[in-house]
Design a protein around this motif. Structure first.
Motif, PDB file in Angstrom:
ATOM      1  N   ASP A 130     -55.082 109.146  -9.710  1.00 39.02           N
ATOM      2  CA  ASP A 130     -54.238 108.141 -10.349  1.00 39.02           C
ATOM      3  C   ASP A 130     -54.958 107.584 -11.570  1.00 39.02           C
ATOM      4  O   ASP A 130     -56.109 107.899 -11.825  1.00 39.02           O
ATOM      5  CB  ASP A 130     -53.833 107.031  -9.378  1.00 39.02           C
ATOM      6  N   PHE A 131     -54.237 106.805 -12.342  1.00 39.99           N
ATOM      7  CA  PHE A 131     -54.793 106.313 -13.588  1.00 39.99           C
ATOM      8  C   PHE A 131     -55.022 104.810 -13.501  1.00 39.99           C
ATOM      9  O   PHE A 131     -54.824 104.095 -14.469  1.00 39.99           O
ATOM     10  CB  PHE A 131     -53.891 106.680 -14.751  1.00 39.99           C
ATOM     11  N   THR A 132     -55.441 104.357 -12.320  1.00 38.08           N
ATOM     12  CA  THR A 132     -55.703 102.930 -12.181  1.00 38.08           C
ATOM     13  C   THR A 132     -56.841 102.497 -13.089  1.00 38.08           C
ATOM     14  O   THR A 132     -56.978 101.322 -13.409  1.00 38.08           O
ATOM     15  CB  THR A 132     -56.051 102.584 -10.726  1.00 38.08           C
ATOM     16  N   ALA A 133     -57.650 103.494 -13.511  1.00 39.75           N
ATOM     17  CA  ALA A 133     -58.739 103.169 -14.430  1.00 39.75           C
ATOM     18  C   ALA A 133     -58.203 102.716 -15.777  1.00 39.75           C
ATOM     19  O   ALA A 133     -58.860 101.985 -16.503  1.00 39.75           O
ATOM     20  CB  ALA A 133     -59.635 104.386 -14.607  1.00 39.75           C
ATOM     21  N   PHE A 134     -56.987 103.195 -16.115  1.00 40.75           N
ATOM     22  CA  PHE A 134     -56.397 102.813 -17.392  1.00 40.75           C
ATOM     23  C   PHE A 134     -55.557 101.557 -17.226  1.00 40.75           C
ATOM     24  O   PHE A 134     -54.918 101.364 -16.200  1.00 40.75           O
ATOM     25  CB  PHE A 134     -55.506 103.935 -17.927  1.00 40.75           C
ATOM     26  N   PRO A 135     -55.532 100.720 -18.258  1.00 42.26           N
ATOM     27  CA  PRO A 135     -54.675  99.542 -18.171  1.00 42.26           C
ATOM     28  C   PRO A 135     -53.209  99.934 -18.317  1.00 42.26           C
ATOM     29  O   PRO A 135     -52.905 100.977 -18.887  1.00 42.26           O
ATOM     30  CB  PRO A 135     -55.123  98.698 -19.365  1.00 42.26           C
ATOM     31  N   GLY A 136     -52.310  99.120 -17.800  1.00 42.52           N
ATOM     32  CA  GLY A 136     -50.887  99.300 -18.055  1.00 42.52           C
ATOM     33  C   GLY A 136     -50.170 100.117 -17.010  1.00 42.52           C
ATOM     34  O   GLY A 136     -50.699 100.433 -15.959  1.00 42.52           O
ATOM     35  N   LYS A 137     -48.926 100.468 -17.353  1.00 46.24           N
ATOM     36  CA  LYS A 137     -48.044 101.113 -16.383  1.00 46.24           C
ATOM     37  C   LYS A 137     -48.099 102.620 -16.560  1.00 46.24           C
ATOM     38  O   LYS A 137     -47.717 103.139 -17.606  1.00 46.24           O
ATOM     39  CB  LYS A 137     -46.600 100.629 -16.598  1.00 46.24           C
ATOM     40  N   SER A 138     -48.556 103.306 -15.543  1.00 45.91           N
ATOM     41  CA  SER A 138     -48.479 104.768 -15.574  1.00 45.91           C
ATOM     42  C   SER A 138     -47.237 105.176 -14.800  1.00 45.91           C
ATOM     43  O   SER A 138     -46.676 104.402 -14.041  1.00 45.91           O
ATOM     44  CB  SER A 138     -49.732 105.380 -14.965  1.00 45.91           C
ATOM     45  N   GLU A 139     -46.775 106.407 -15.074  1.00 42.69           N
ATOM     46  CA  GLU A 139     -45.599 106.877 -14.335  1.00 42.69           C
ATOM     47  C   GLU A 139     -45.708 108.367 -14.086  1.00 42.69           C
ATOM     48  O   GLU A 139     -46.515 109.060 -14.709  1.00 42.69           O
ATOM     49  CB  GLU A 139     -44.306 106.538 -15.096  1.00 42.69           C
ATOM     50  N   ALA A 140     -44.876 108.868 -13.152  1.00 41.87           N
ATOM     51  CA  ALA A 140     -44.960 110.267 -12.759  1.00 41.87           C
ATOM     52  C   ALA A 140     -44.497 111.164 -13.909  1.00 41.87           C
ATOM     53  O   ALA A 140     -43.607 110.807 -14.675  1.00 41.87           O
ATOM     54  CB  ALA A 140     -44.097 110.520 -11.531  1.00 41.87           C
ATOM     55  N   PHE A 141     -45.114 112.343 -14.021  1.00 44.30           N
ATOM     56  CA  PHE A 141     -44.787 113.257 -15.114  1.00 44.30           C
ATOM     57  C   PHE A 141     -43.326 113.697 -15.029  1.00 44.30           C
ATOM     58  O   PHE A 141     -42.575 113.582 -15.990  1.00 44.30           O
ATOM     59  CB  PHE A 141     -45.728 114.464 -15.061  1.00 44.30           C
TER      60      PHE A 141
END
Lengths: 288, 223
Positions: free
Chosen positions: A30-41
């Motif tokens: 997952d991209f919890t390391a990145f700030p903000g909202k990630s979403e599924a491809f």
């Protein structure tokens, strides 16, 4: 099953196969390391990318409809006046080779030296620019070199294109695909069919078709091999235009004595008849 | 029903992990143009692939009419362009797409360069990307000859003259591509084979490597 699950074994196999059971679990990182909202491809992100794609696609299709792909006249190696021009993305390299210090005696520099250095550096960029810093304004050397290359590529392309336009003007030539298009449009406006530029070889005409010699040849089955239109068959020569290849004497000799697959006709035809046929065949010359 | 088919295949082949890998991974916010408009620069890679797919499809349709020999090549392109229904559109797509794919790839390369995304651990992916760039240039070069009009013929002649001026190897490279002394029948069939079989094969392999590495390493973080 041949072997059960024994936890003492060092390697654990999946089922009865020889596939090792790996420790990696198929959970995407997952991209919890990145700030903000990630979403599924799929489907969320792909949908947004597809929206950008649609904008590009519409522009692209408008271009294809507004500008048909150019097509000039068939290649003619004898055409000495044609100004050669590569596709636009090769123009910078084409232009580079026109400068005296990378052409002639120094052509190695033009075809190998400079492009080799530039593309080699680009290919190996990650090994040349090894710093941790990613922001372009914090790595001035790499960014400056790239900008400099960009400017030179744009400049060389522009110079090359202007030179080509100048050449066209100086020699008073129009690119062939434009001439073709104009002629087709003129013909269309006059209600005529578009002029065809594809040349087909004209069939060689039969000379003196009402000569009795032809009738004589039909009776003697010449045409069963040489074809009723005298165009020959595979391995059997056409009789149209045969007079360009053989003299009357040679033709008479072939008819009399045969040649390869050609049977001899000396027993079937009189010398006068053979002479009549050979005379007619020797007249079969291509019209100038 | 689709669920049923999916389950049937999944029971036998265990495709769920594969699906997760391809489709279910998270995409971070900083590359999402819906959140930041400027993130459209991250779309150039996907657009390059999109145009590449268009090139492959339109090229497949072009080969239905194209005849790679010097007598018929021009005539077949002429026929395709002017007589076949939508032939002009398909050829225009392939012609302009060839330029567009270079443009998109160029922008993608610049994005990766200026965001420093090629740095460790993504060095290999950059190198593979550059190889894709060279393959694309090769496709442009070989495809240019195929319509067999004067522009195609004389551009190729000049290209091969330039190739000949490479020290030592030049004459061999020229002869290999030429298939003889002059730009002629052999050159056309060779360029056709290279354009339609050799380079696309290499391209697909490199694209697979490119995408595999992206999935393995994830996208580079925000600046």
């Amino acid at each position: 099953m041949a072997h059960g699950h024994n936890s003492k074994e060092k390697v654990v196999f999946v089922g009865d196969s020889r596939v090792k059971k790996g420790s990696m679990v198929n959970i995407p990182p997952d991209f919890t390391a990145f700030p903000g909202k990630s979403e599924a491809f799929i489907p969320y992100f792909l949908l947004k990318e597809w929206m950008v794609g649609v904008v590009v696609l519409v522009g692209f299709l408008v271009l294809t409809i507004a500008h048909p792909a150019p097509l000039g006249y068939p290649a003619d190696p004898m055409n000495a006046a044609f100004i050669p021009m590569p596709d636009w993305y090769f123009l910078f390299m084409y232009q580079l080779l026109k400068y005296p210090y990378v052409a002639g005696d120094y052509v190695v520099l033009g075809v190998m030296g400079i492009p080799g250095l530039a593309f080699g550096a680009l290919l190996l960029a990650p090994f040349l620019d090894t710093g941790k810093e990613r922001r372009f304004y914090r790595r001035p050397i790499a960014s400056a070199l790239m900008l400099l290359s960009l400017i030179s590529v744009v400049y060389l392309t522009k110079v090359s294109w202007d030179h080509y336009q100048g050449q066209l003007e100086a020699t008073g030539t129009k690119p062939e695909h434009i001439i073709r298009e104009e002629k087709a449009r003129e013909a269309y406006e006059k209600g005529q069919p578009a002029p065809s530029v594809v040349k087909r070889a004209k069939p060689i005409a039969i000379v003196a078709e009402d000569d009795p010699a032809l009738e004589l040849m039909k009776q003697n089955n010449c045409l069963s091999c040489h074809a009723s239109d005298l165009n020959g068959n595979s391995g059997i020569p056409a009789l149209r235009g045969i007079g360009d290849q053989f003299t009357k004497e040679e033709l008479a000799n072939v008819v009399t004595n045969g040649n390869g697959n050609m049977p001899a006709f000396k027993d079937k035809l009189s010398a006068a008849e053979i002479d009549q046929i050979a005379t007619w065949l020797s007249k079969q010359k291509k019209a100038e | 029903m689709f669920k049923g088919i999916y389950n049937w295949i999944d029971e036998r082949l265990d495709i769920t992990p594969m699906w997760r890998d391809v489709a279910d991974h998270e995409v971070p916010e900083h590359v999402n143009p819906a959140h930041h408009f400027s993130a459209f620069v991250y779309c150039f890679g996907g657009l390059t692939f999109f145009i590449t797919v268009i090139q492959i499809l339109s090229g497949m349709f072009l080969t239905m009419y194209y005849v790679p020999d010097i007598i018929n090549a021009y005539a077949s392109v002429d026929y395709l362009q002017h007589k076949v229904a939508f032939g002009g559109i398909v050829r225009a797509m392939h012609h302009w797409g060839a330029s567009l794919v270079i443009v998109m790839m160029f922008l993608h390369t610049l994005r990766v360069f200026f965001t420093g995304s090629y740095k460790a651990p993504r060095e290999m992916n950059w190198v593979v990307g550059m190889l894709i760039f060279f393959i694309m240039l090769g496709l442009g070069l070989t495809g240019y000859l195929l319509p067999w009009d004067n522009k195609a013929y004389f551009a190729t002649k000049v290209t091969l003259q330039i190739a000949e001026s490479v020290p030592y190897l030049g004459p061999y490279i020229k002869e290999l591509l030429n298939g003889g002394e002059i730009v002629g029948a052999q050159t056309l069939t060779r360029f056709f084979a290279i354009h339609v079989f050799f380079l696309p094969g290499a391209l697909l392999a490199l694209l697979a490597a490119h995408f595999f590495m992206i999935r393995k390493q994830g996208i580079s973080g925000p600046l």
